[in-house]
Write an enzyme that holds these catalytic residues in place. Structure first.
Site, PDB file in Angstrom:
ATOM      1  CG  ASP A  47      -0.368  -0.086   2.516  1.00 13.59           C
ATOM      2  OD1 ASP A  47       0.883  -0.137   2.597  1.00 13.59           O
ATOM      3  OD2 ASP A  47      -1.112  -0.087   3.520  1.00 13.59           O
ATOM      4  CB  SER A  48       4.568   1.708  -0.259  1.00 12.80           C
ATOM      5  OG  SER A  48       4.753   0.593  -1.100  1.00 12.80           O
ATOM      6  CG  ASP A  86       0.392  -4.096   2.015  1.00 11.18           C
ATOM      7  OD1 ASP A  86       0.481  -4.922   2.940  1.00 11.18           O
ATOM      8  OD2 ASP A  86       1.176  -3.139   1.875  1.00 11.18           O
ATOM      9  CE  LYS A 115       3.335  -5.812   3.660  1.00 16.01           C
ATOM     10  NZ  LYS A 115       2.864  -4.628   4.415  1.00 16.01           N
ATOM     11  CD  GLU A 184       7.885  -0.082   7.391  1.00 14.47           C
ATOM     12  OE1 GLU A 184       6.923  -0.790   7.037  1.00 14.47           O
ATOM     13  OE2 GLU A 184       8.099   1.054   6.940  1.00 14.47           O
TER      14      GLU A 184
END
Ligand code: KIV
Length: 267
Positions: A47-48, A86, A115, A184
């Site tokens: 989703d970046s 995602d 994810k 992360e």
């Protein structure tokens, strides 16, 4: 000869044999084909994309429709890499909602795993998905979807209690059925302890060198991202005359352990 497609068993075997897992994000078919040609093991439609493709300041505005659209495109570009998609913000607030949206990412998008972000609070959701044979990657540490709650993108797990809690949560998520844990922006020590505590592969982004694999955002690796990038980012385009050469260099650096270096890590 074409490399065989990567699957969950391949990834577990790589962990068992100590072969680092090289992962990247991708958002369209052309870049996916390049990432695949570089022999990347895992591709994430993150989703970046909300930030690097759509131009938002956070990942919060991304929708399930957005992820389905980009996952379909990426799937068309891959032959070898394992494809994860995602679950965006607010798309997994209950077990049934999570299942409906995960099914969309797999059936419509072509994802092989989904994810989701969260710690011990997501155990019930992960159990529900696993019970329906949905492969899950659990994302811990810095959770970008929670940016407005935590007050910025910052290192997580610096306090001993918080670090311990994260390792326990990772184990609970594995026991609930998660097939991969992604960490992360955590100190090296948290990456190391989590990797040692789990049987499933642990993929890091800013989680130090002692994890089972590394992931970076494609546009950071290729120096497309403008402005300030996080400490863990390395520009692999520098010194290479094509995007493919840069991606090959990234995969090689993950495999031979020359990325990440201490300057990319938190301790
Ligand atoms: O959305 C994304 O690209 C991610 C990576 C940063 C791991 O979650």
């Amino acid at each position: 000869m074409a490399e065989p497609p990567v699957n969950v068993s391949t990834l577990r075997k790589m962990k068992a044999e100590g072969e680092p897992i090289a992962c990247l994000t991708a958002y369209d078919a052309s870049y996916a084909a390049l990432v695949d040609a570089a022999s990347t093991d895992v591709v994430l439609v993150g989703d970046s994309l909300g930030m690097v493709v759509q131009g938002h300041d956070t990942t919060v505005p991304v929708t399930v429709d957005d992820i389905v659209y980009h996952t379909k495109a990426v799937a068309r570009g891959l032959r070898h890499a394992f494809l994860i998609a995602d679950m965006p913000f607010m798309s997994y607030t209950s077990p049934d909602q999570a299942l409906d949206n995960a099914v969309r990412l797999m059936q419509e998008g072509g994802a092989m795993m989904i994810k989701l972000e969260g710690g011990a609070d997501q155990v019930e959701i992960v159990e529900h998905l696993a019970r329906h044979d949905i492969p899950v990657c659990a994302h811990l540490g810095l959770k970008p979807q929670s940016v407005h709650k935590i007050g910025g993108f910052r290192v997580q797990g610096r306090e001993p209690d918080q670090a311990k809690e994260m390792v326990v949560a990772a184990k609970q998520l594995q026991d609930a059925g998660a097939d991969i844990v992604l960490l992360e922006c955590v100190p090296n020590e948290v990456g190391d302890a989590t990797t040692k505590a789990l049987d499933v592969p642990v993929i890091g982004i800013g989680a130090g060198p002692h994890v089972d694999g590394q992931i970076l955002v494609l546009y950071d690796v290729l120096d497309i991202t403008q402005g300030r990038t996080p400490r863990f980012v390395k520009n692999f385009q520098q010194g290479h005359d094509s995007p493919l050469a840069a991606l090959v260099a990234y995969v090689k650096a993950v495999k031979d352990g020359s990325y990440p270096k201490p300057e990319h890590c938190f301790s």
